[in-house]
Design an enzyme around this catalytic site. Structure first.
Site, mmCIF file in Angstrom:
data_model
loop_
_atom_site.group_PDB
_atom_site.id
_atom_site.type_symbol
_atom_site.label_atom_id
_atom_site.label_comp_id
_atom_site.label_asym_id
_atom_site.label_seq_id
_atom_site.Cartn_x
_atom_site.Cartn_y
_atom_site.Cartn_z
ATOM 1 N N LYS A 122 0.838 -1.203 0.000
ATOM 2 C CA LYS A 122 0.000 0.000 0.000
ATOM 3 C C LYS A 122 0.869 1.247 0.000
ATOM 4 O O LYS A 122 1.888 1.295 0.689
ATOM 5 C CB LYS A 122 -0.906 -0.029 1.235
ATOM 6 N N SER A 125 -9.658 1.812 2.970
ATOM 7 C CA SER A 125 -8.814 2.548 2.066
ATOM 8 C C SER A 125 -7.788 1.685 1.328
ATOM 9 O O SER A 125 -7.269 2.113 0.302
ATOM 10 C CB SER A 125 -8.075 3.647 2.830
ATOM 11 N N SER A 161 -9.769 -0.340 7.247
ATOM 12 C CA SER A 161 -9.229 -0.149 5.899
ATOM 13 C C SER A 161 -8.554 -1.369 5.280
ATOM 14 O O SER A 161 -8.262 -1.372 4.090
ATOM 15 C CB SER A 161 -8.243 1.023 5.882
#
Lengths: 476, 90
Positions: free
Chosen positions: A78, A153, A177
């Site tokens: 990420k 996210s 997330s």
């Protein structure tokens, strides 16, 4: 051709060690699929140009007889986790051209094992969102229905794994997330006990909530990644020791607690409820005991979260001022430099949360909001401790509804409500996992749903156990 | 809450906002604050905030750091002789 669809980390490990294919061949297979698919899905913001070199190094280590669970395994990272010498943008214009000057601790650990980093994945800007729609670099699309969001996210990481563009991934989880996009994409996502995995080198949002977590196709793979990255770190002052919490022994008669009053409340899709009940029936049939639990103030967890998180985020993000690194916008004086840099560099949701955090921390409102939320947080912690005296697990759906259509939710509050079941684990600090629990057919597309399990602090082993159990029984 | 409150918060947070955005942020903030206001109903009783704050120390040993000075300096928006250059403050 390597069958990427059915490949797992465990299988790839065996094949790599047996020489059935090389790390270079494996990485190459991913790169060619990424080339075809990423344009539409937008899972990766950047695919690294040295992937094959990394894989070559892994092959050399394998040839020398080295073997680690992740040696030569292609992973997606990420875009909030620092890798030295590579760009890390938090999907924000303010860090668009930022290059990390050091490795996050989790990256040091993965490099030691010889994992291959394919690229950095899309996220809501500064991990603020539940859909990856808040990225400054475009939305990530759900591979099950490209007109829908991937969740967020960590949407890019979840899509990378779900669409076979990586074998596993790292995400970060401040209020769900990792778990929410895992649920929307039909894969496994786990959030550890707070402090279990070092946050050193993770771009901070809410420091008392943030956790790095693993995303994988199945529970065993999620555990392999977790095993590689957890552990005390002197560079993270909130890092815990293996001995901080007593490991929960695995009992014979296991009890799953379910907060039915919350699940049967408003705003939870009927299809989600049905799917959840079917999963629970399967546990019942396998000998688990089910207990209806009531947790005082559980319905207020989301309100607590949306006070504490923006308060911490507004504090953390004050460092992005255009002075030392990142975007710099020129004004007449230093104050204008700050104003222009932040005004131009931060996207709308980030600005919203900074203002919200500034508000709840400002004199006159501090006690009513932030102070009260801290006390409510402590009440919730005590309540969870009490409930865990009677039950081994707490189960909920991961999300109250399926992945929504891109652009459908324009009101920020309606997106925040997606976190209703996930934020509690972050507020209380306990570990949680989202497991794929089947699909529902909507508009001719099979959309995945997820079930979430929470356990007491330090109980990651229990999460993996129940996860594997569910994989065994879910198709029965 | 009104537009002046939004302007004041933006000033405190040092964020430049357009007039349109001030309006839309005002309505967003009112919605969100309306929701989080629920915590007023929490009965506190004897419970206090759990703030077990303690220092976390480590030994003060000299160690090689993996930071790259060059990488850090390269990222300065403005530099001179290896130093970060900032506008004058006074």
């Amino acid at each position: 051709m390597i069958d990427l669809k059915n490949l797992t980390i465990k299988k790839a490990r065996k094949a790599l060690d047996a020489g059935e294919f090389s790390a270079v061949e494996l990485a190459g297979a991913y790169l060619s699929l990424i080339k075809n698919e990423n344009k539409e899905l937008n899972a990766y913001l950047e695919v690294y140009n040295d992937v094959l070199d990394q894989a070559k190094d892994a092959d050399a280590r394998i040839a020398k007889g080295e073997s680690y669970p992740l040696l030569g395994i292609p992973l997606a990272i990420k875009d909030v986790i620092l890798i030295k010498g590579r760009k890390v943008s938090a999907a924000s214009k303010i860090l668009e051209n930022y290059t990390a000057s050091y490795d996050a601790t989790v990256i040091v650990k993965l490099k030691k094992q010889g994992a291959v980093f394919l690229g950095r994945t899309n996220t809501d800007e500064f991990a603020m969102g539940g859909s990856t729609e808040n990225s400054a670099f475009g939305v990530t699309r759900n591979p099950n229905d490209v007109s829908r969001v991937a969740g967020g996210s960590s949407g890019g990481s979840a899509v990378a794994v779900a669409a076979n563009l990586a074998l596993g991934a790292l995400g970060s989880d401040t209020g769900g997330s990792v778990r929410l996009p895992a649920s929307f994409c039909g894969i496994v996502g786990m959030k550890p006990t707070y402090g279990r995995i070092s946050r050193y080198g993770l771009i901070a949002m809410g420091s008392s909530l943030d956790c790095i977590g693993s995303i994988a196709k199945n529970v065993e793979d999620a555990q392999i990644i977790y095993d590689a990255i957890y552990g005390h770190d002197v560079l993270d002052s909130t890092s815990i020791f293996d001995t901080t919490y007593t490991q929960s022994p695995i009992k014979k008669d296991l009890v799953i607690g379910i907060p039915f009053d919350l699940i049967n409340g408003d705003g939870v899709d009927i299809k989600v409820k049905e799917n959840f009940e079917q999963s629970i029936e399967k546990f019942k049939a396998s000998g688990f005991k089910i207990k209806d639990i009531s947790i005082k103030n559980l319905d207020l967890a989301l309100a607590v979260y949306y006070i504490i998180m923006p308060a911490e985020a507004s504090t953390n993000l004050s460092r992005f001022d255009g002075v030392r690194y990142g975007l710099h916008k020129e004004g007449k004086n230093l104050l204008e430099d700050y104003m222009f840099t932040k005004g131009f560099g931060f996207g709308k949701e980030v600005r919203r949360r900074i203002l919200l955090g500034t508000y709840v921390l400002s004199a006159g409102y501090y006690d009513a909001y932030y102070g009260k939320a801290q006390i409510a947080r402590n009440i919730l912690k005590k309540e969870f401790n009490r409930v865990f005296e009677d039950v081994d697990f707490i189960a909920t759906p991961t999300a109250p509804f399926v992945a929504w259509k891109i652009g459908e939710k324009s009101d920020p509050l309606s997106v925040y409500l997606a976190d209703i079941f996930t934020v509690t684990a972050n507020i209380v600090g306990i570990p949680a996992i989202s497991l794929p629990s089947g699909n529902v057919l909507i508009d001719g597309k099979e959309l995945p749903l997820g079930i979430q399990f929470m356990v007491p602090n330090g109980g990651e082993n229990l999460l993996f156990e129940i996860g594997k159990k569910f994989e065994e029984i879910k198709d029965k | 809450m009104n537009i002046e409150d939004v302007e004041n918060l933006a000033k405190l947070a040092r964020i430049e906002l357009s007039e349109d955005e001030k309006k839309s942020l005002l309505s967003d903030m009112e919605g969100i604050l309306g929701y989080v206001k629920q915590i007023e109903s929490v009965e506190i009783g004897e419970v206090e905030a759990d703030l077990k704050v303690h220092n976390v120390w480590r030994e003060d040993q000299a160690k090689n750091s993996e930071f790259s000075k060059e990488l850090i300096i390269e990222q300065f928006p403005d530099a001179q002789d290896g130093f970060l250059k900032v506008k004058k403050i006074l």
